[in-house]
Write a protein that holds these residues in place. Sequence first.
Motif, PDB file in Angstrom:
ATOM      1  N   ILE A 317       0.663  -1.185  -0.407  1.00  0.00           N
ATOM      2  CA  ILE A 317       0.137  -0.140  -0.062  1.00  0.00           C
ATOM      3  C   ILE A 317       0.394   0.950  -0.104  1.00  0.00           C
ATOM      4  O   ILE A 317       0.576   2.345  -0.963  1.00  0.00           O
ATOM      5  CB  ILE A 317      -0.540  -0.066   1.403  1.00  0.00           C
ATOM      6  N   GLN A 318       1.650   1.239   0.932  1.00  0.00           N
ATOM      7  CA  GLN A 318       2.402   2.159   1.248  1.00  0.00           C
ATOM      8  C   GLN A 318       3.458   2.665  -0.446  1.00  0.00           C
ATOM      9  O   GLN A 318       3.647   3.895  -0.467  1.00  0.00           O
ATOM     10  CB  GLN A 318       4.136   1.951   1.877  1.00  0.00           C
ATOM     11  N   HIS A 319       4.069   1.910  -1.200  1.00  0.00           N
ATOM     12  CA  HIS A 319       4.533   1.610  -2.327  1.00  0.00           C
ATOM     13  C   HIS A 319       4.153   1.506  -3.861  1.00  0.00           C
ATOM     14  O   HIS A 319       3.638   2.145  -4.460  1.00  0.00           O
ATOM     15  CB  HIS A 319       6.051   0.644  -2.500  1.00  0.00           C
ATOM     16  N   GLY A 320       2.566   2.011  -3.203  1.00  0.00           N
ATOM     17  CA  GLY A 320       1.555   2.256  -4.773  1.00  0.00           C
ATOM     18  C   GLY A 320       1.263   1.153  -5.349  1.00  0.00           C
ATOM     19  O   GLY A 320       1.097   0.703  -6.593  1.00  0.00           O
ATOM     20  N   ASP A 321       1.823  -0.417  -4.909  1.00  0.00           N
ATOM     21  CA  ASP A 321       1.500  -2.087  -5.403  1.00  0.00           C
ATOM     22  C   ASP A 321       0.032  -2.643  -5.154  1.00  0.00           C
ATOM     23  O   ASP A 321      -0.351  -3.312  -6.219  1.00  0.00           O
ATOM     24  CB  ASP A 321       2.561  -2.364  -5.546  1.00  0.00           C
ATOM     25  N   ILE A 322       0.124  -1.882  -3.992  1.00  0.00           N
ATOM     26  CA  ILE A 322      -1.519  -2.567  -3.449  1.00  0.00           C
ATOM     27  C   ILE A 322      -2.873  -1.793  -3.320  1.00  0.00           C
ATOM     28  O   ILE A 322      -2.441   0.180  -2.985  1.00  0.00           O
ATOM     29  CB  ILE A 322      -1.493  -3.563  -2.492  1.00  0.00           C
ATOM     30  N   SER A 323      -4.205  -1.553  -3.546  1.00  0.00           N
ATOM     31  CA  SER A 323      -5.117  -0.254  -3.688  1.00  0.00           C
ATOM     32  C   SER A 323      -5.151   0.492  -2.491  1.00  0.00           C
ATOM     33  O   SER A 323      -4.883  -0.760  -1.641  1.00  0.00           O
ATOM     34  CB  SER A 323      -5.944  -0.725  -4.144  1.00  0.00           C
ATOM     35  N   ASP A 324      -5.010   1.044  -2.340  1.00  0.00           N
ATOM     36  CA  ASP A 324      -4.967   2.212  -0.903  1.00  0.00           C
ATOM     37  C   ASP A 324      -7.174   2.148  -0.275  1.00  0.00           C
ATOM     38  O   ASP A 324      -7.419   3.471  -0.768  1.00  0.00           O
ATOM     39  CB  ASP A 324      -4.277   3.213  -0.729  1.00  0.00           C
ATOM     40  N   ASP A 325      -7.428   0.914  -0.105  1.00  0.00           N
ATOM     41  CA  ASP A 325      -8.160   1.035   0.178  1.00  0.00           C
ATOM     42  C   ASP A 325      -9.430   2.315   1.304  1.00  0.00           C
ATOM     43  O   ASP A 325     -10.762   2.416   1.065  1.00  0.00           O
ATOM     44  CB  ASP A 325      -9.173  -0.422   0.405  1.00  0.00           C
ATOM     45  N   HIS A 326      -8.539   2.492   2.601  1.00  0.00           N
ATOM     46  CA  HIS A 326      -8.682   3.168   3.032  1.00  0.00           C
ATOM     47  C   HIS A 326      -8.419   5.248   2.789  1.00  0.00           C
ATOM     48  O   HIS A 326      -8.441   5.854   3.933  1.00  0.00           O
ATOM     49  CB  HIS A 326      -8.276   2.546   4.726  1.00  0.00           C
ATOM     50  N   ASP A 327      -7.630   4.853   2.225  1.00  0.00           N
ATOM     51  CA  ASP A 327      -7.455   6.801   1.592  1.00  0.00           C
ATOM     52  C   ASP A 327      -5.899   7.280   2.924  1.00  0.00           C
ATOM     53  O   ASP A 327      -6.231   8.358   3.595  1.00  0.00           O
ATOM     54  CB  ASP A 327      -9.015   7.053   1.911  1.00  0.00           C
ATOM     55  N   TRP A 328      -5.543   6.324   2.892  1.00  0.00           N
ATOM     56  CA  TRP A 328      -4.196   6.077   4.102  1.00  0.00           C
ATOM     57  C   TRP A 328      -2.948   7.024   2.713  1.00  0.00           C
ATOM     58  O   TRP A 328      -1.843   7.872   3.137  1.00  0.00           O
ATOM     59  CB  TRP A 328      -3.525   5.185   4.196  1.00  0.00           C
ATOM     60  N   ILE A 329      -3.309   7.229   2.297  1.00  0.00           N
ATOM     61  CA  ILE A 329      -2.011   7.515   1.300  1.00  0.00           C
ATOM     62  C   ILE A 329      -2.246   9.045   0.920  1.00  0.00           C
ATOM     63  O   ILE A 329      -2.623   8.862   0.133  1.00  0.00           O
ATOM     64  CB  ILE A 329      -1.621   6.946  -0.489  1.00  0.00           C
ATOM     65  N   ILE A 330      -0.852   9.957   0.864  1.00  0.00           N
ATOM     66  CA  ILE A 330      -1.186  11.173   0.006  1.00  0.00           C
ATOM     67  C   ILE A 330       0.202  11.680  -0.674  1.00  0.00           C
ATOM     68  O   ILE A 330       0.827  11.313  -0.486  1.00  0.00           O
ATOM     69  CB  ILE A 330      -1.102  12.035   1.422  1.00  0.00           C
ATOM     70  N   LYS A 331      -0.805  11.456  -2.435  1.00  0.00           N
ATOM     71  CA  LYS A 331       0.365  11.806  -3.094  1.00  0.00           C
ATOM     72  C   LYS A 331       1.057  13.809  -2.606  1.00  0.00           C
ATOM     73  O   LYS A 331       0.526  14.570  -2.857  1.00  0.00           O
ATOM     74  CB  LYS A 331      -0.074  12.438  -4.414  1.00  0.00           C
ATOM     75  N   VAL A 332       2.441  13.691  -2.998  1.00  0.00           N
ATOM     76  CA  VAL A 332       3.276  14.656  -2.659  1.00  0.00           C
ATOM     77  C   VAL A 332       4.017  14.667  -3.679  1.00  0.00           C
ATOM     78  O   VAL A 332       3.580  15.731  -4.427  1.00  0.00           O
ATOM     79  CB  VAL A 332       4.415  14.966  -1.557  1.00  0.00           C
ATOM     80  N   ILE A 333       4.072  14.434  -4.758  1.00  0.00           N
ATOM     81  CA  ILE A 333       4.940  14.029  -5.625  1.00  0.00           C
ATOM     82  C   ILE A 333       4.591  13.519  -7.502  1.00  0.00           C
ATOM     83  O   ILE A 333       4.375  12.545  -6.848  1.00  0.00           O
ATOM     84  CB  ILE A 333       6.244  14.234  -6.496  1.00  0.00           C
TER      85      ILE A 333
END
Length: 333
Positions: A317-333
């Motif tokens: 999830i952290q490296h974007g390989d698995i879908s982020d179902d809980h909206d935990w990821i914030i895109k910075v760039i």
Amino acid sequence: MKTFVGFNYHKTTKRFVAQYKDGQWDSGRMMRKSTVCLSEAACVIQYAQTCFEGLKAYRTKDGHIVCFRLDLNEQRLHDSCERMVIPPIPKEMFFEAVEKVVKANAKWMPSYESGGSLYLRPVVFGKDSVVGVKPAEEFEFRLFATPVGNYFADKVRPLVLRVSDVDRAAPRGTGHIKAGLNYAMSLYAITDAHEKGFDENLYLDPANRTYVEETGGANVLFITKDGTLVTPKSDSILPSITRRSIVTLAKDAGIHVEERRIAISELKDMKECGLCGTAAVISPVGKVKDTQEEYTFSMDDFDNTVLGGLRKKLLGIQHGDISDDHDWIIKVI
Ligand code: PLP
Ligand code: COI
């Protein structure tokens, strides 16, 4: 970009710095200078008035840089500041600092392939001079970045812990916040543990010395023989963001979860053991040595354990390989 082995400070290009004076925070700015000039009587030097956070920026396969649940780091820093009588950092300034520091230091970001990340360290401390015991009136907030690899060693391997005979945090003390003083309390024990060949200390609850708390820099996870994930519940441990996320992922996967007090004697019934935290991710534990007992866990084939599977999911999830179902990821760039 070269690979960064281990968890060390590398001076990066720019950091965010803000000052608190006359009852308010200024708007902060990005600076090249990495050193701090202080009075010899600064409250942080005399009475350790400081707290901090730890979070990471991750490179994704498609070249973006993302952060993970940074709203929870902001909330925890706020709680730590309140307990340390430090004026909390305005929420917007915290998020702005993360964004600016990641963008200004993007060239330091380890590659996706290396598995490394850019560790972000927000820290706030009392600056003005004191001699009598009282809080500072002037403070500095800094957020710097450093590229990191694995926390414990050059590769993931089962760790050997010992049960510490000294305590890290007092009952009703400061164990639940991220204050520098908690880590100062652990320096004697970690130095002694390393000298004796252990990777980390496992602390027991300071009131009874019966229940498992956490280590110097991570919460603890167990898997019982019937596949339940068990993790300590205590008012004197840090509310790990990684642990809270793992609990959610485990429940998603249909794993039964118990957050409760865990007596040290129960370790003999545990099948798996791991440490979890931003720095530790999930690190397998192979052995815990107490004065009379030695508890062992079959973690050699980590990838095929329940905790190894959860680590893979979290990193995915952290490296974007698995879908982020809980909206935990914030895109910075
Ligand atoms: N416990 C301690 C004492 C820590 O220093 C850390 C690291 O931040 C953790 C637990 C794990 O917390 P988190 O998962 O929020 O990084
Ligand atoms: C983290 O995991 O971010 C921490 O702050 C732990 C620290 C001991 C490196």
